[in-house]
Design an enzyme around this catalytic site. Sequence first.
Site, PDB file in Angstrom:
ATOM      1  N   ARG A 107       0.852  -1.189   0.000  1.00  0.00           N
ATOM      2  CA  ARG A 107       0.000   0.000   0.000  1.00  0.00           C
ATOM      3  C   ARG A 107       0.886   1.236   0.000  1.00  0.00           C
ATOM      4  NH1 ARG A 107      -4.440   1.329   4.623  1.00  0.00           N
ATOM      5  NH2 ARG A 107      -2.561   1.783   5.796  1.00  0.00           N
ATOM      6  N   THR A 111      -0.881   7.708  -1.036  1.00  0.00           N
ATOM      7  CA  THR A 111      -2.169   7.601  -1.744  1.00  0.00           C
ATOM      8  C   THR A 111      -3.060   6.513  -1.139  1.00  0.00           C
ATOM      9  OG1 THR A 111      -1.365   5.928  -3.277  1.00  0.00           O
ATOM     10  CG2 THR A 111      -1.022   8.236  -3.920  1.00  0.00           C
ATOM     11  N   ASP A 203       0.744  -2.047  12.301  1.00  0.00           N
ATOM     12  CA  ASP A 203       1.109  -2.565  10.976  1.00  0.00           C
ATOM     13  C   ASP A 203       1.342  -4.079  11.098  1.00  0.00           C
ATOM     14  OD1 ASP A 203       2.874  -1.381   8.209  1.00  0.00           O
ATOM     15  OD2 ASP A 203       2.835  -3.497   8.779  1.00  0.00           O
ATOM     16  N   ASP A 206       4.773  -5.475   9.866  1.00  0.00           N
ATOM     17  CA  ASP A 206       5.873  -5.139  10.771  1.00  0.00           C
ATOM     18  C   ASP A 206       5.802  -5.958  12.052  1.00  0.00           C
ATOM     19  OD1 ASP A 206       6.965  -3.320   9.049  1.00  0.00           O
ATOM     20  OD2 ASP A 206       6.077  -1.565  10.015  1.00  0.00           O
TER      21      ASP A 206
HETATM   22  C1  PRP Z   1      -1.290  -4.121   4.780  1.00  0.00           C
HETATM   23  C2  PRP Z   1      -2.191  -5.313   4.914  1.00  0.00           C
HETATM   24  C3  PRP Z   1      -3.046  -5.245   3.673  1.00  0.00           C
HETATM   25  C4  PRP Z   1      -3.177  -3.765   3.468  1.00  0.00           C
HETATM   26  C5  PRP Z   1      -4.526  -3.356   3.948  1.00  0.00           C
HETATM   27  O1  PRP Z   1      -0.247  -4.394   3.925  1.00  0.00           O
HETATM   28  O2  PRP Z   1      -1.517  -6.538   5.052  1.00  0.00           O
HETATM   29  O3  PRP Z   1      -2.456  -5.872   2.542  1.00  0.00           O
HETATM   30  O4  PRP Z   1      -2.162  -3.124   4.264  1.00  0.00           O
HETATM   31  O5  PRP Z   1      -4.755  -2.018   3.674  1.00  0.00           O
HETATM   32  P1  PRP Z   1      -5.881  -1.547   2.645  1.00  0.00           P
HETATM   33  O6  PRP Z   1      -7.124  -2.327   2.956  1.00  0.00           O
HETATM   34  O7  PRP Z   1      -6.024  -0.089   2.953  1.00  0.00           O
HETATM   35  O8  PRP Z   1      -5.376  -1.797   1.264  1.00  0.00           O
HETATM   36  P2  PRP Z   1       0.937  -3.342   3.626  1.00  0.00           P
HETATM   37  O9  PRP Z   1       0.701  -2.668   2.316  1.00  0.00           O
HETATM   38  O10 PRP Z   1       1.147  -2.468   4.821  1.00  0.00           O
HETATM   39  O11 PRP Z   1       2.178  -4.295   3.394  1.00  0.00           O
HETATM   40  P3  PRP Z   1       2.915  -5.307   4.384  1.00  0.00           P
HETATM   41  O12 PRP Z   1       2.070  -6.550   4.452  1.00  0.00           O
HETATM   42  O13 PRP Z   1       4.200  -5.555   3.705  1.00  0.00           O
HETATM   43  O14 PRP Z   1       3.079  -4.658   5.727  1.00  0.00           O
HETATM   44  N1  URA Z   2      -2.422  -2.257   7.229  1.00  0.00           N
HETATM   45  C1  URA Z   2      -2.002  -2.617   8.461  1.00  0.00           C
HETATM   46  O1  URA Z   2      -1.066  -3.427   8.606  1.00  0.00           O
HETATM   47  N2  URA Z   2      -2.637  -2.088   9.540  1.00  0.00           N
HETATM   48  C2  URA Z   2      -3.652  -1.229   9.421  1.00  0.00           C
HETATM   49  O2  URA Z   2      -4.199  -0.792  10.454  1.00  0.00           O
HETATM   50  C3  URA Z   2      -4.068  -0.851   8.133  1.00  0.00           C
HETATM   51  C4  URA Z   2      -3.440  -1.387   7.046  1.00  0.00           C
END
Ligand code: PRP
Ligand code: URA
Length: 212
Positions: A107, A111, A203, A206
């Site tokens: 994400r 944006t 997150d 993380d």
């Molecule tokens: C997180 C999560 C989803 C997304 C959700 O991933 O695992 O894929 O955010 O957010 P949304 O519904 O607003 O799209 P992230 O992009 O943070 O990547 P990561 O898994 O590498 O932390």
């Molecule tokens: N992705 C995450 O990992 N946590 C949130 O709260 C939203 C998006």
Amino acid sequence: MKSTFENFTLIDHPLIKRDVTILRDEKTTPELFRGAVHRISNILAVEIGRSFKISETTVETPLERTAGYQLVQEVVLVPVLRAGLGMVSGFLEIIPDAKAGHILLQRDEVTLKPVGYYYKTPRNIDNSTVILLDPMLATGGSGSEAIKYLKDHGAKNLVFACLVAAPEGITKLMNDHPDIKIYGAALDRELNNKGYILPGLGDAGDRTFGTL
Ligand code: PRP
Ligand code: URA
């Protein structure tokens, strides 16, 4: 348990409530976080499996032949990397013969739109039960994008399994993909202005992998 959203099933279970509390706790280490994700994923797999179709077969016990059952459809798990990876082991423990695909989305922090980097799913998923795994359903952008990819590649029987969902994300999926059922362990209040779920757990990627 049905929620106020037609497309969202909240799995209401004392062990899930205990484990979601562990996930939310800022003091939970990645090791304990992964354990709680694994256990919740076990329960989600069992609940989602309730709708699987089975057919009759026979089986030879050490004593005699008797009736048995087998799954009709192949199951394909598709984690959204990174955070969805944490859910795979819990699902595979319950559905050990499932295949797996992978979708890597990130994400954009400004944006909040998903950027796709890698897609790999088994061929011929048209007749499979496809379970999309992503712990967080926030704006719904990543989930919607992943579902579109899977549908474009033939998936017809598709469900979304998450740990924590925000109303905004559920609504987006309901608008973009009204045929998709979502199963979750918690339904939270809202998103903050950075697209994080409140109260949430931070997150998920993380916290799973210790990259805070
Ligand atoms: C997180 C999560 C989803 C997304 C959700 O991933 O695992 O894929 O955010 O957010 P949304 O519904 O607003 O799209 P992230 O992009 O943070 O990547 P990561 O898994 O590498 O932390
Ligand atoms: N992705 C995450 O990992 N946590 C949130 O709260 C939203 C998006």
